[in-house]
Design a protein around this motif. Structure first.
Motif, mmCIF file in Angstrom:
data_model
loop_
_atom_site.group_PDB
_atom_site.id
_atom_site.type_symbol
_atom_site.label_atom_id
_atom_site.label_comp_id
_atom_site.label_asym_id
_atom_site.label_seq_id
_atom_site.Cartn_x
_atom_site.Cartn_y
_atom_site.Cartn_z
ATOM 1 N N TRP A 109 -0.206 5.789 -12.103
ATOM 2 C CA TRP A 109 -0.079 5.611 -10.666
ATOM 3 C C TRP A 109 1.387 5.772 -10.292
ATOM 4 O O TRP A 109 2.255 5.080 -10.845
ATOM 5 C CB TRP A 109 -0.564 4.227 -10.243
ATOM 6 N N ASP A 133 2.524 1.997 -14.225
ATOM 7 C CA ASP A 133 2.855 2.519 -12.899
ATOM 8 C C ASP A 133 4.286 3.048 -12.887
ATOM 9 O O ASP A 133 5.176 2.519 -13.567
ATOM 10 C CB ASP A 133 2.721 1.424 -11.848
ATOM 11 N N GLN A 138 -2.975 -3.554 -3.191
ATOM 12 C CA GLN A 138 -2.852 -2.297 -3.933
ATOM 13 C C GLN A 138 -3.395 -2.448 -5.343
ATOM 14 O O GLN A 138 -4.135 -1.572 -5.834
ATOM 15 C CB GLN A 138 -1.375 -1.886 -3.961
ATOM 16 N N ASN A 180 3.576 1.309 1.352
ATOM 17 C CA ASN A 180 2.529 0.907 0.413
ATOM 18 C C ASN A 180 1.627 2.116 0.155
ATOM 19 O O ASN A 180 0.451 2.144 0.536
ATOM 20 C CB ASN A 180 1.727 -0.256 0.984
ATOM 21 N N GLN A 181 2.201 3.130 -0.464
ATOM 22 C CA GLN A 181 1.512 4.389 -0.743
ATOM 23 C C GLN A 181 1.537 4.643 -2.240
ATOM 24 O O GLN A 181 2.473 4.223 -2.936
ATOM 25 C CB GLN A 181 2.198 5.544 -0.024
ATOM 26 N N TYR A 182 0.552 5.379 -2.709
ATOM 27 C CA TYR A 182 0.444 5.615 -4.145
ATOM 28 C C TYR A 182 -0.356 6.884 -4.392
ATOM 29 O O TYR A 182 -1.204 7.279 -3.591
ATOM 30 C CB TYR A 182 -0.239 4.430 -4.837
ATOM 31 N N VAL A 240 3.966 5.022 -7.468
ATOM 32 C CA VAL A 240 3.957 4.040 -6.389
ATOM 33 C C VAL A 240 5.302 4.050 -5.653
ATOM 34 O O VAL A 240 6.250 4.717 -6.059
ATOM 35 C CB VAL A 240 3.662 2.624 -6.940
ATOM 36 N N ASP A 241 5.358 3.275 -4.571
ATOM 37 C CA ASP A 241 6.606 3.060 -3.814
ATOM 38 C C ASP A 241 7.193 4.361 -3.265
ATOM 39 O O ASP A 241 8.383 4.647 -3.425
ATOM 40 C CB ASP A 241 7.652 2.349 -4.686
ATOM 41 N N CYS A 249 -2.364 9.008 -7.763
ATOM 42 C CA CYS A 249 -2.778 9.013 -9.163
ATOM 43 C C CYS A 249 -2.545 10.422 -9.697
ATOM 44 O O CYS A 249 -3.018 11.396 -9.107
ATOM 45 C CB CYS A 249 -4.252 8.639 -9.308
#
Length: 605
Positions: A444, A278, A245, A487-489, A446-447, A491
């Motif tokens: 970003w 993040d 990532q 494991n996704q994100y 995340v999670d 922006c």
């Protein structure tokens, strides 16, 4: 001499004085100054003032020309007098004395003005889009679009990516929106889908051994029209093999930063580009009430539920909700002690307009052990609880706290809206709660959770179903699905989701288990994603990627609230193209070829 032009309409200057030149373009404006005609001639590149002198045999001909007619003029370049020089025009030091003139194409009476904004509505502008695109603002926006896409391509090629074109006619894919379907003439009763995203194809390219893919990808989603959403849109789509990532962020972040820095002054004011740390999804929802926060807004949300579990706090409207599993969120707003009562009343009215009972608040006139809270609910919160409330929220004298109470998901959503409404209510640019101007603030998120409860009370994917769960197969086997992170994100920038992506699942065993949790059988998987599963069984590399919304990037750079302002040709909010008359009826013969019959809804009386 060239048949149409020796120069473009932005090129002539004092060095050309005395030359005989030829220009072609559209008549931008005609002005009659007592028998002398002045014509602003426009092409894509700029404007040149042309003059027909009093007594010229061309006067009677040219005075009948209409704006937006296409003409070719031949004449002599002359210098303007010092008092008539126009410093705002690149050609403002000269003008052209017309000696010959020819109409290439005469214009009818215009449905709206091109040379100035006459307030024409969107419907008529879209119907005559070819006229609308002649306007300076639209020309600049479309040129910006072209330049941004060129810049993206150059950066991606510079980083070793290969550009692909993936199919437009494909199979349906679960991307979270309705597909646009295309009936097959050769396969009766079967349909293609226009791609919501090239998700499976770009993953298959990684499984085929191509290490770095990108595409300016057309995507189609049959959703309700909104100002920031279209049926057809474009993405900067990318995918990479053998990456983490963090490596994806390190690869794409400089590309996006460079694009924003290159065009940050498009509107005339230089805007800074800043990347913030993040932000985990759960933290984003708590602090900002949304997974796409506008980080120019300095206000933050805190949880103060514990205050309303105290025995000495008597505000039952909140206590009863907390007892049933609800939460109380607080938004601290600094330095509002001198705001008039109308400031608070206006926010209360806003909340009621959103369907809430109101927006309760406490204004603190003191600090420390004597916070001296004032306001509608302060009398229900004793001094000791007020002291604790100030510590939790960071309140000082002159600050206020606004409260939101509901079940957690609804409280977070409304607190996010209230955070922006409060910030918008602060007019003073110097105020510490005012939204920062001339800045692009990225981060970003995340999670993301892998799963969520849908409206029917069933477990479903919360984001991209092809993502790798954090912890892999062990997490899927051992954890409560609602506790599994992916494991996704995303922006985000200035309150918009600009990109979404993930580290992908490259294991058929993990994919089968991941899809089984929301109820997909192996047969379902084979039927809907057989190509992907088959490729995984022949060796799939760990891989990941994302897609940035090209249109939203241009929308931010152009400072346009409506995506239709940054497309050349586009449909209206009801997804109708009035210029091309689409969607349109089809003939009985076409229906027969496609093996279709119509079952139309009854017309409303």
């Amino acid at each position: 001499m060239h048949a149409y032009r020796t120069h473009k309409c932005n090129e002539l200057n004092k060095t050309n004085v005395g030359e005989t030149i030829r220009l072609s373009g559209w008549i931008h404006k005609i002005r009659d100054h007592g028998g002398v005609l002045f014509i602003d001639l426009r092409d894509f590149y700029g404007l040149t003032q042309c003059v027909v002198d009093e007594g010229s045999e061309l006067l009677n001909i040219i005075e009948k020309w209409r704006s937006e007619s296409v003409v070719t003029i031949t004449g002599i370049v002359t210098a303007r007098s010092s008092e008539t020089v126009n410093r705002k025009m690149k050609t403002g030091e000269i003008e052209v004395r017309i000696e010959q003139a020819e109409v290439q194409s005469a214009a009818d009476i215009l449905p709206f003005q091109v040379s100035e904004d006459d307030g024409a509505g969107e419907e008529i502008r879209l119907k005559y889009r070819y006229l609308d695109l002649r306007r300076e603002k639209m020309k600049k926006n479309i040129s910006l679009r072209n330049s941004v896409i060129r810049s993206m391509r150059e950066h991606m090629y510079g980083k070793g990516f290969q550009e692909f074109q993936t199919p437009i006619l494909t199979a349906s894919s679960p991307e979270g929106a309705r597909d646009y379907l295309v009936p097959s003439r050769l396969h009766p009763g079967k349909f293609y889908a226009l791609p919501q995203a090239p998700q499976q194809f770009k993953q298959l390219l990684m499984m085929s051994g191509f290490d770095k893919y990108f595409q300016i990808a057309p995507c189609f989603r049959d959703e309700d029209g909104r100002a920031d959403r279209l049926a057809e849109f474009y993405q900067l789509d990318m995918e990479m093999s053998f990456v983490t990532q963090e490596e994806i962020f390190e690869t794409i972040q400089p590309v996006i930063q460079s694009v924003f820095e290159e065009f940050a002054d498009f509107t005339g004011e230089k805007r800074k580009v800043e990347w913030l740390p993040d932000l985990p999804f759960e933290e984003a929802m708590l602090r900002y009430g949304t997974d796409k926060p506008d980080l120019r807004n300095p206000l933050e949300i805190v949880d103060v539920s514990e205050i309303f579990t105290r025995d000495d706090v008597e505000f039952n409207a909140f206590k009863n909700v907390v007892k049933k599993g609800g939460v109380v969120r607080a938004i601290r707003v600094p330095s509002v002690g001198e705001q008039p009562r109308s400031f608070f009343d206006k926010l209360n009215g806003w909340a009621q307009g959103e369907g809430a009972p109101g927006l309760g608040y406490v204004l603190f006139e003191g600090s420390g052990d004597n916070p001296d809270g004032k306001g509608p609910i302060s009398k229900f919160i004793p001094v000791e609880a007020q002291v604790k409330l100030c510590k939790l929220s960071g309140c000082e004298a002159g600050d206020a706290i606004f409260f939101i109470c509901n079940q957690e998901k609804d409280a977070a959503k409304f607190a996010g809206k209230a955070r922006d409404a409060i910030c918008d209510a602060i007019d003073d640019p110097a105020h510490p709660a005012h939204r920062e101007q001339n800045a692009y603030k990225f981060c970003w998120v995340v999670d993301f959770p892998m799963y969520e409860m849908n409206e029917k009370g069933n477990i479903d994917f919360s984001h991209n179903p092809f993502s790798m769960p954090q912890g892999g197969l062990n997490a899927l086997n051992d954890k409560d699905p609602l506790d599994i992170l992916a494991n996704q994100y995303d922006c985000v920038c200035n309150g918009f989701e600009l990109a979404s992506g993930a580290i992908r699942n490259h294991s058929p065993e993990i994919m089968e288990k991941a899809f089984s949790i929301p109820g997909y059988t192996k047969d379902d998987l084979e039927r809907e994603f057989g190509g992907m599963l088959g490729a995984m069984r022949y060796g799939a590399p760990p891989h990941g990627g994302l897609a940035f919304g090209v249109d939203r990037i241009i929308m931010l750079l152009a400072d346009e609230p409506n995506l239709r302002e940054i497309y050349a040709f586009v449909m209206n909010g009801q997804y109708e193209d009035q210029m091309m008359a689409a969607p349109s009826d089809i003939t009985k013969e076409q229906l027969k070829e496609l093996h279709l019959t119509l079952n139309l809804p009854k017309a409303k009386l």
